[in-house]
Design a protein around this motif. Sequence first.
Motif, PDB file in Angstrom:
ATOM      1  N   LYS A 291      21.554  -4.464  26.696  1.00 34.53           N
ATOM      2  CA  LYS A 291      22.878  -4.284  27.300  1.00 34.53           C
ATOM      3  C   LYS A 291      23.280  -2.812  27.305  1.00 34.53           C
ATOM      4  CE  LYS A 291      25.312  -8.700  26.759  1.00 34.53           C
ATOM      5  NZ  LYS A 291      26.501  -9.359  26.147  1.00 34.53           N
ATOM      6  N   ALA A 292      22.946  -2.135  26.207  1.00 33.62           N
ATOM      7  CA  ALA A 292      23.255  -0.707  26.124  1.00 33.62           C
ATOM      8  C   ALA A 292      22.556   0.061  27.235  1.00 33.62           C
ATOM      9  CB  ALA A 292      22.825  -0.165  24.758  1.00 33.62           C
ATOM     10  N   ALA A 293      21.295  -0.277  27.498  1.00 33.58           N
ATOM     11  CA  ALA A 293      20.527   0.411  28.537  1.00 33.58           C
ATOM     12  C   ALA A 293      21.170   0.245  29.912  1.00 33.58           C
ATOM     13  CB  ALA A 293      19.099  -0.109  28.561  1.00 33.58           C
ATOM     14  N   LYS A 294      21.704  -0.940  30.183  1.00 36.20           N
ATOM     15  CA  LYS A 294      22.372  -1.168  31.467  1.00 36.20           C
ATOM     16  C   LYS A 294      23.605  -0.281  31.610  1.00 36.20           C
ATOM     17  CE  LYS A 294      20.832  -5.968  32.009  1.00 36.20           C
ATOM     18  NZ  LYS A 294      21.229  -7.393  32.048  1.00 36.20           N
ATOM     19  N   ILE A 295      24.346  -0.121  30.509  1.00 42.27           N
ATOM     20  CA  ILE A 295      25.520   0.746  30.525  1.00 42.27           C
ATOM     21  C   ILE A 295      25.100   2.200  30.736  1.00 42.27           C
ATOM     22  CG2 ILE A 295      27.449   1.643  29.154  1.00 42.27           C
ATOM     23  CD1 ILE A 295      27.898  -1.192  30.108  1.00 42.27           C
ATOM     24  N   TYR A 296      24.055   2.631  30.021  1.00 44.41           N
ATOM     25  CA  TYR A 296      23.574   4.008  30.169  1.00 44.41           C
ATOM     26  C   TYR A 296      23.134   4.279  31.610  1.00 44.41           C
ATOM     27  CZ  TYR A 296      23.243   4.217  25.016  1.00 44.41           C
ATOM     28  OH  TYR A 296      23.505   4.209  23.665  1.00 44.41           O
ATOM     29  N   LYS A 297      22.373   3.372  32.168  1.00 49.69           N
ATOM     30  CA  LYS A 297      21.854   3.563  33.531  1.00 49.69           C
ATOM     31  C   LYS A 297      22.992   3.640  34.534  1.00 49.69           C
ATOM     32  CE  LYS A 297      18.423   1.683  36.765  1.00 49.69           C
ATOM     33  NZ  LYS A 297      19.255   1.766  37.981  1.00 49.69           N
ATOM     34  N   GLN A 298      23.942   2.728  34.405  1.00 54.51           N
ATOM     35  CA  GLN A 298      25.081   2.713  35.331  1.00 54.51           C
ATOM     36  C   GLN A 298      25.914   3.991  35.179  1.00 54.51           C
ATOM     37  OE1 GLN A 298      28.351  -0.120  34.590  1.00 54.51           O
ATOM     38  NE2 GLN A 298      28.207  -0.709  36.756  1.00 54.51           N
ATOM     39  N   ASN A 299      26.110   4.410  33.947  1.00 53.53           N
ATOM     40  CA  ASN A 299      26.908   5.610  33.703  1.00 53.53           C
ATOM     41  C   ASN A 299      26.225   6.855  34.239  1.00 53.53           C
ATOM     42  OD1 ASN A 299      29.401   6.495  32.605  1.00 53.53           O
ATOM     43  ND2 ASN A 299      28.364   7.339  30.821  1.00 53.53           N
ATOM     44  N   CYS A 300      24.912   6.844  34.216  1.00 50.97           N
ATOM     45  CA  CYS A 300      24.139   7.944  34.798  1.00 50.97           C
ATOM     46  C   CYS A 300      24.220   7.919  36.316  1.00 50.97           C
ATOM     47  CB  CYS A 300      22.688   7.856  34.340  1.00 50.97           C
ATOM     48  SG  CYS A 300      21.582   9.053  35.135  1.00 50.97           S
TER      49      CYS A 300
ATOM     50  N   CYS B 253      21.923   9.422  31.060  1.00 49.54           N
ATOM     51  CA  CYS B 253      20.627   9.472  31.756  1.00 49.54           C
ATOM     52  C   CYS B 253      19.500   9.608  30.733  1.00 49.54           C
ATOM     53  CB  CYS B 253      20.584  10.651  32.723  1.00 49.54           C
ATOM     54  SG  CYS B 253      21.924  10.722  33.934  1.00 49.54           S
ATOM     55  N   TYR B 254      19.718  10.511  29.789  1.00 47.19           N
ATOM     56  CA  TYR B 254      18.727  10.748  28.733  1.00 47.19           C
ATOM     57  C   TYR B 254      18.523   9.501  27.877  1.00 47.19           C
ATOM     58  CZ  TYR B 254      16.826  12.647  24.379  1.00 47.19           C
ATOM     59  OH  TYR B 254      16.066  12.875  23.263  1.00 47.19           O
ATOM     60  N   LYS B 255      19.610   8.831  27.530  1.00 51.21           N
ATOM     61  CA  LYS B 255      19.514   7.636  26.688  1.00 51.21           C
ATOM     62  C   LYS B 255      18.792   6.497  27.413  1.00 51.21           C
ATOM     63  CE  LYS B 255      21.289   6.606  23.214  1.00 51.21           C
ATOM     64  NZ  LYS B 255      20.778   6.490  21.833  1.00 51.21           N
ATOM     65  N   TYR B 256      19.013   6.377  28.724  1.00 45.32           N
ATOM     66  CA  TYR B 256      18.310   5.335  29.466  1.00 45.32           C
ATOM     67  C   TYR B 256      16.817   5.623  29.494  1.00 45.32           C
ATOM     68  CZ  TYR B 256      16.678   2.278  33.162  1.00 45.32           C
ATOM     69  OH  TYR B 256      15.966   1.338  33.871  1.00 45.32           O
ATOM     70  N   ALA B 257      16.452   6.876  29.689  1.00 42.37           N
ATOM     71  CA  ALA B 257      15.036   7.249  29.665  1.00 42.37           C
ATOM     72  C   ALA B 257      14.428   6.975  28.284  1.00 42.37           C
ATOM     73  CB  ALA B 257      14.877   8.723  30.027  1.00 42.37           C
ATOM     74  N   SER B 258      15.193   7.245  27.232  1.00 40.78           N
ATOM     75  CA  SER B 258      14.722   6.977  25.867  1.00 40.78           C
ATOM     76  C   SER B 258      14.496   5.488  25.650  1.00 40.78           C
ATOM     77  CB  SER B 258      15.737   7.510  24.850  1.00 40.78           C
ATOM     78  OG  SER B 258      15.894   8.909  24.977  1.00 40.78           O
ATOM     79  N   TYR B 259      15.379   4.679  26.235  1.00 42.96           N
ATOM     80  CA  TYR B 259      15.227   3.225  26.141  1.00 42.96           C
ATOM     81  C   TYR B 259      13.916   2.792  26.802  1.00 42.96           C
ATOM     82  CZ  TYR B 259      15.830  -1.656  27.599  1.00 42.96           C
ATOM     83  OH  TYR B 259      15.631  -3.001  27.861  1.00 42.96           O
ATOM     84  N   LEU B 260      13.620   3.332  27.968  1.00 44.47           N
ATOM     85  CA  LEU B 260      12.379   2.995  28.663  1.00 44.47           C
ATOM     86  C   LEU B 260      11.164   3.339  27.800  1.00 44.47           C
ATOM     87  CD1 LEU B 260      13.162   4.240  32.294  1.00 44.47           C
ATOM     88  CD2 LEU B 260      13.003   1.869  31.519  1.00 44.47           C
ATOM     89  N   GLU B 261      11.236   4.471  27.120  1.00 46.53           N
ATOM     90  CA  GLU B 261      10.116   4.878  26.268  1.00 46.53           C
ATOM     91  C   GLU B 261       9.959   3.936  25.076  1.00 46.53           C
ATOM     92  OE1 GLU B 261       8.219   8.931  24.473  1.00 46.53           O
ATOM     93  OE2 GLU B 261      10.403   8.835  24.644  1.00 46.53           O
ATOM     94  N   LYS B 262      11.072   3.623  24.418  1.00 42.24           N
ATOM     95  CA  LYS B 262      11.015   2.766  23.223  1.00 42.24           C
ATOM     96  C   LYS B 262      10.490   1.373  23.538  1.00 42.24           C
ATOM     97  CE  LYS B 262      14.836   5.016  20.772  1.00 42.24           C
ATOM     98  NZ  LYS B 262      16.248   4.858  20.337  1.00 42.24           N
ATOM     99  N   THR B 263      10.847   0.854  24.705  1.00 42.16           N
ATOM    100  CA  THR B 263      10.469  -0.523  25.040  1.00 42.16           C
ATOM    101  C   THR B 263       9.106  -0.615  25.723  1.00 42.16           C
ATOM    102  OG1 THR B 263      11.791  -0.331  27.079  1.00 42.16           O
ATOM    103  CG2 THR B 263      12.837  -1.381  25.170  1.00 42.16           C
ATOM    104  N   ASN B 264       8.474   0.538  25.942  1.00 49.11           N
ATOM    105  CA  ASN B 264       7.161   0.523  26.595  1.00 49.11           C
ATOM    106  C   ASN B 264       6.147   1.418  25.879  1.00 49.11           C
ATOM    107  OD1 ASN B 264       7.574  -0.966  29.421  1.00 49.11           O
ATOM    108  ND2 ASN B 264       9.390   0.303  29.048  1.00 49.11           N
ATOM    109  N   LEU B 265       6.324   1.572  24.573  1.00 53.31           N
ATOM    110  CA  LEU B 265       5.467   2.486  23.818  1.00 53.31           C
ATOM    111  C   LEU B 265       3.981   2.146  23.925  1.00 53.31           C
ATOM    112  CD1 LEU B 265       7.421   3.224  20.513  1.00 53.31           C
ATOM    113  CD2 LEU B 265       6.750   4.861  22.282  1.00 53.31           C
TER     114      LEU B 265
END
Length: 233
Positions: free
Chosen positions: A51-60, A69-81
């Motif tokens: 849910k946090a990632a959706k908020i970050y992406k929308q806010n970006c 924007c940075y936090k959404y990219a970090s989420y992508l990295e953490k969930t696809n390590l």
Amino acid sequence: MSYNFKKEEDVKEYIKNIGIEYRFGCFSEKDPQICQLLGDYLEAIENNPDKAAKIYKQNCDERHFGRSCYKYASYLEKTNLKNLKPVLPEMIKYLKKGCDHNWSDGCFAAGMKLNYHSNLIPNIEERTKSILEGLQYLEKACNNRHAEACYVASTIHYNGYDEIGLKPNKIKFLEFSEKACEHNDIRACVNASVAYKKGDGVPVDLELAQKFKDKALDIQKQILEEKGVQFNS
């Protein structure tokens, strides 16, 4: 309403109300800073990174808030390590957005990921483009007072990239070493001191060599003091 933070139920009520305030500020008032806080709240307090990632992406995307924007990219990295390659283009896209919206960590991360991504590109022209673009983002981060970016940029200029024809540039190396030193990177201070002492790419200047050496020693002292190391008077 007053809270007694020694009571567990008051603490829970307080935290719950913060979440309500953040949701109102983000969804109703569309305040980008509050949306960022809502994302952080969802991630850290409610333990809901999706849910946090959706908020970050929308806010970006909608409000151009660089940290989101940075936090959404970090989420992508953490969930696809375990398999980062498929999401790298999307990660880089949002790190660039973060940089374009004045978040220096986004600039630094974009530079590092572009450099990393270049190793996965077989075409030499595309690989060259990725490396040079990565260097540009590192330099931009450096100009936004990001010490690590200054240091990494300095090492790239020192070594160059033979495979893409990027030759070592001692002047640029020293320029970014000095900037990194200004932002308290002890490695860069040492490098700048040695360059001026030896005349590596610049005329010998013992006064500047001593200046950067003294700066390195000051940083070292600060680091040791922070670790609780006592100095004899």
